[in-house]
Design a protein around this motif. Structure first.
Motif, PDB file in Angstrom:
ATOM      1  N   TRP A  53       0.787  -0.906   0.026  1.00 19.64           N
ATOM      2  CA  TRP A  53      -0.018  -0.089  -0.079  1.00 19.64           C
ATOM      3  C   TRP A  53       0.913   1.337   0.049  1.00 19.64           C
ATOM      4  O   TRP A  53       0.503   2.337  -0.603  1.00 19.64           O
ATOM      5  CB  TRP A  53      -0.843   0.000   1.260  1.00 19.64           C
ATOM      6  CG  TRP A  53      -1.794   0.852   1.187  1.00 19.64           C
ATOM      7  CD1 TRP A  53      -1.887   2.447   1.774  1.00 19.64           C
ATOM      8  CD2 TRP A  53      -3.475   0.937   0.587  1.00 19.64           C
ATOM      9  NE1 TRP A  53      -3.217   2.991   1.405  1.00 19.64           N
ATOM     10  CE2 TRP A  53      -3.896   2.263   0.722  1.00 19.64           C
ATOM     11  CE3 TRP A  53      -3.872  -0.122  -0.039  1.00 19.64           C
ATOM     12  CZ2 TRP A  53      -5.138   2.317   0.184  1.00 19.64           C
ATOM     13  CZ3 TRP A  53      -5.111   0.183  -0.892  1.00 19.64           C
ATOM     14  CH2 TRP A  53      -5.747   1.443  -0.541  1.00 19.64           C
ATOM     15  N   ALA A  54       2.119   1.269   0.878  1.00 18.47           N
ATOM     16  CA  ALA A  54       2.977   2.429   0.729  1.00 18.47           C
ATOM     17  C   ALA A  54       3.655   2.469  -0.585  1.00 18.47           C
ATOM     18  O   ALA A  54       3.924   3.705  -1.085  1.00 18.47           O
ATOM     19  CB  ALA A  54       3.910   2.050   1.900  1.00 18.47           C
ATOM     20  N   ARG A  55       3.936   1.390  -1.261  1.00 16.80           N
ATOM     21  CA  ARG A  55       4.456   1.625  -2.454  1.00 16.80           C
ATOM     22  C   ARG A  55       3.371   2.023  -3.524  1.00 16.80           C
ATOM     23  O   ARG A  55       3.974   2.787  -4.286  1.00 16.80           O
ATOM     24  CB  ARG A  55       4.818  -0.019  -3.131  1.00 16.80           C
ATOM     25  CG  ARG A  55       5.894  -0.635  -2.176  1.00 16.80           C
ATOM     26  CD  ARG A  55       6.116  -1.986  -2.910  1.00 16.80           C
ATOM     27  NE  ARG A  55       7.169  -2.560  -2.151  1.00 16.80           N
ATOM     28  CZ  ARG A  55       8.520  -2.770  -2.594  1.00 16.80           C
ATOM     29  NH1 ARG A  55       8.798  -1.853  -3.561  1.00 16.80           N
ATOM     30  NH2 ARG A  55       9.433  -3.317  -2.027  1.00 16.80           N
ATOM     31  N   THR A  56       2.474   1.756  -3.419  1.00 20.10           N
ATOM     32  CA  THR A  56       1.335   2.430  -4.114  1.00 20.10           C
ATOM     33  C   THR A  56       1.012   3.957  -3.924  1.00 20.10           C
ATOM     34  O   THR A  56       1.047   4.664  -4.917  1.00 20.10           O
ATOM     35  CB  THR A  56      -0.131   1.741  -3.848  1.00 20.10           C
ATOM     36  OG1 THR A  56      -0.086   0.525  -3.999  1.00 20.10           O
ATOM     37  CG2 THR A  56      -1.146   2.216  -4.805  1.00 20.10           C
ATOM     38  N   ASP A  60       1.491   6.735  -6.850  1.00 21.06           N
ATOM     39  CA  ASP A  60       0.849   7.794  -6.854  1.00 21.06           C
ATOM     40  C   ASP A  60       1.346   9.156  -6.841  1.00 21.06           C
ATOM     41  O   ASP A  60       1.237  10.200  -7.764  1.00 21.06           O
ATOM     42  CB  ASP A  60      -0.230   7.699  -5.928  1.00 21.06           C
ATOM     43  CG  ASP A  60      -1.258   9.048  -5.636  1.00 21.06           C
ATOM     44  OD1 ASP A  60      -1.693   9.502  -6.864  1.00 21.06           O
ATOM     45  OD2 ASP A  60      -1.374   9.422  -4.682  1.00 21.06           O
ATOM     46  N   TYR A  61       2.336   9.352  -5.692  1.00 19.14           N
ATOM     47  CA  TYR A  61       3.089  10.761  -5.693  1.00 19.14           C
ATOM     48  C   TYR A  61       3.922  11.073  -6.951  1.00 19.14           C
ATOM     49  O   TYR A  61       4.071  12.401  -7.203  1.00 19.14           O
ATOM     50  CB  TYR A  61       3.834  10.599  -4.299  1.00 19.14           C
ATOM     51  CG  TYR A  61       4.216  12.037  -3.659  1.00 19.14           C
ATOM     52  CD1 TYR A  61       3.335  12.823  -2.976  1.00 19.14           C
ATOM     53  CD2 TYR A  61       5.310  12.232  -4.038  1.00 19.14           C
ATOM     54  CE1 TYR A  61       3.803  13.768  -2.470  1.00 19.14           C
ATOM     55  CE2 TYR A  61       5.823  13.749  -3.684  1.00 19.14           C
ATOM     56  CZ  TYR A  61       5.179  14.379  -2.874  1.00 19.14           C
ATOM     57  OH  TYR A  61       5.631  15.593  -2.297  1.00 19.14           O
ATOM     58  N   MET A  62       4.556   9.936  -7.361  1.00 21.48           N
ATOM     59  CA  MET A  62       5.609  10.000  -8.431  1.00 21.48           C
ATOM     60  C   MET A  62       4.598  10.494  -9.819  1.00 21.48           C
ATOM     61  O   MET A  62       5.186  11.279 -10.900  1.00 21.48           O
ATOM     62  CB  MET A  62       6.314   9.184  -8.617  1.00 21.48           C
ATOM     63  CG  MET A  62       7.255   8.754  -7.577  1.00 21.48           C
ATOM     64  SD  MET A  62       8.203   7.292  -7.838  1.00 21.48           S
ATOM     65  CE  MET A  62       9.466   7.894  -8.950  1.00 21.48           C
ATOM     66  N   HIS A  68      -3.350  12.627 -11.225  1.00 18.59           N
ATOM     67  CA  HIS A  68      -3.394  12.246  -9.722  1.00 18.59           C
ATOM     68  C   HIS A  68      -4.813  11.070  -9.810  1.00 18.59           C
ATOM     69  O   HIS A  68      -5.637  11.330 -10.248  1.00 18.59           O
ATOM     70  CB  HIS A  68      -4.127  13.252  -8.786  1.00 18.59           C
ATOM     71  CG  HIS A  68      -4.298  12.932  -7.478  1.00 18.59           C
ATOM     72  ND1 HIS A  68      -3.600  12.167  -6.974  1.00 18.59           N
ATOM     73  CD2 HIS A  68      -5.498  13.383  -6.691  1.00 18.59           C
ATOM     74  CE1 HIS A  68      -4.135  11.807  -5.575  1.00 18.59           C
ATOM     75  NE2 HIS A  68      -5.232  12.399  -5.421  1.00 18.59           N
ATOM     76  N   ILE A  69      -4.035  10.043  -9.458  1.00 20.12           N
ATOM     77  CA  ILE A  69      -4.896   8.853  -9.331  1.00 20.12           C
ATOM     78  C   ILE A  69      -5.015   8.451  -7.797  1.00 20.12           C
ATOM     79  O   ILE A  69      -4.082   8.136  -7.174  1.00 20.12           O
ATOM     80  CB  ILE A  69      -4.366   7.861 -10.160  1.00 20.12           C
ATOM     81  CG1 ILE A  69      -3.826   8.015 -11.528  1.00 20.12           C
ATOM     82  CG2 ILE A  69      -5.221   6.435 -10.140  1.00 20.12           C
ATOM     83  CD1 ILE A  69      -3.215   7.012 -12.223  1.00 20.12           C
ATOM     84  N   PRO A  70      -6.379   8.110  -7.423  1.00 20.60           N
ATOM     85  CA  PRO A  70      -6.555   7.757  -5.876  1.00 20.60           C
ATOM     86  C   PRO A  70      -5.813   6.405  -5.585  1.00 20.60           C
ATOM     87  O   PRO A  70      -5.764   5.428  -6.626  1.00 20.60           O
ATOM     88  CB  PRO A  70      -8.089   7.684  -5.791  1.00 20.60           C
ATOM     89  CG  PRO A  70      -8.594   8.535  -6.866  1.00 20.60           C
ATOM     90  CD  PRO A  70      -7.578   8.328  -8.018  1.00 20.60           C
TER      91      PRO A  70
END
Length: 330
Positions: A53-56, A60-62, A68-70
């Motif tokens: 989840w943190a990787r996701t 998303d941040y990058m 911007h994708i939830p």
């Protein structure tokens, strides 16, 4: 995958597995495997998916400069990609998740591939940080690991500096590429320059120092969570090493998995992991049983979840071929 790639990956995996298993009594290893207390796998899997989840969130941040994708929409894409890495050699899942992202969110494959490559560079840097941070607190009896890490440090340093320069001066870099391509036919250079333009767009997250800090900090959190998984799985077996020793093992095995290998990082994960633990005095049969169980606990859950998401998305194994074709024709 081309035949030569499959052969090279299989040979490298076979070599590492030979190094790991030579001289072992496999019946003794099996005895330790079947006697493990696998209730500890439940919290280990939970922690691992927290890391995913943190990787996701990091991806998303990058991707935000592009779109911007939830995180809830991006999570299945990431899982499908990691499943692809587990069942195909040469990290083919990275291309697959960029293809799925293009199909779902209309982001060019070349742009998202740029973010994926930057992810891998940051992961490598964090692995090196783990190794260098752990060595003074969990010293090894020889300098074999340190020499390998020194070489890897140079490679990752060159890579990250190159990406920073490309991100900071995209127009200059693009102009140089145009100048280099002038002697060649336009039908050859035009698609390559178009690809480069989209690739440079994917590096936009590196143009802010704040973004770089956030990506690095998130990468540290991700790999600390994965090391916690190593600790949970260790509780299932009859040995104990320090958390710093597990950080070192995590760093070494994940650096080794950057090498080409058979699907699922067979050998490149197991051989170095067993070697690190035995250097800390863990009995080789116990270290082997632990490493194989850890590998399975890392491989199976996300592969099954990725297969579920593929079915839910209406995808099939042929989409791997479509991903390659789409990247070549973009």
């Amino acid at each position: 995958m081309k035949r030569w790639q499959l052969i090279v990956g299989a040979l490298i995996s076979a070599f590492f597995m030979w190094l790991a298993l030579r001289g072992l009594h496999l019946q003794e290893v099996w005895g330790y495997i079947v006697s493990g207390d696998y209730r500890w796998l439940v919290p280990s899997v939970a922690v691992y998916f927290l890391a995913v989840w943190a990787r996701t969130w990091r991806w998303d941040y990058m991707l935000r400069p592009l779109k911007h994708i939830p995180v809830r929409r991006l999570f299945p894409v990431v899982v499908i990609g990691y499943m692809g890495n587990n069942i195909y050699p040469f990290r083919a899942g990275e291309l697959l998740r960029s293809y799925v992202l293009r199909e779902r969110e209309d982001i060019p494959i070349s742009s998202s591939i740029a973010t994926v490559i930057v992810e891998r560079v940051f992961d490598g840097l964090v692995m090196l940080v783990f190794v260098f941070a752990a060595l003074p607190l969990a010293p090894l009896p020889d300098d074999s690991i340190r020499s390998v890490v020194t070489v890897a440090s140079g490679a990752f340093f060159v890579a990250i500096v190159t990406f920073f320069v490309m991100a900071a001066m995209p127009e200059h870099f693009y102009g140089i590429a145009q100048w280099v391509g002038r002697p060649f036919p336009a039908k050859l250079t035009t698609p390559l320059l178009d690809f480069l333009r989209r690739f440079l767009d994917g590096l936009e997250s590196l143009r802010s120092f704040r973004n770089v800090l956030m990506i690095f900090f998130t990468s540290v959190v991700i790999w600390l969570l994965e090391t916690v998984k190593y600790w949970f799985v260790m509780q299932a077996f009859d040995f104990e090493v320090s958390f710093f020793a597990l950080m070192l093992m995590n760093g070494v095995v994940n650096l080794a998995t950057t090498l080409p290998s058979a699907p699922g990082y067979i050998g490149t994960f197991d051989g170095p992991g067993i070697a690190v633990l035995t250097l800390y005095g863990v009995k080789e049969a116990v270290a082997t049983a632990y490493t194989l169980a850890l590998h399975a606990a890392l491989w199976l859950p996300i592969t099954l979840l990725g297969a579920y998401y593929m079915i839910r998305e209406g995808m099939s194994w042929s989409d791997f071929g479509k991903a390659v074709e789409a990247s070549e024709n973009e």
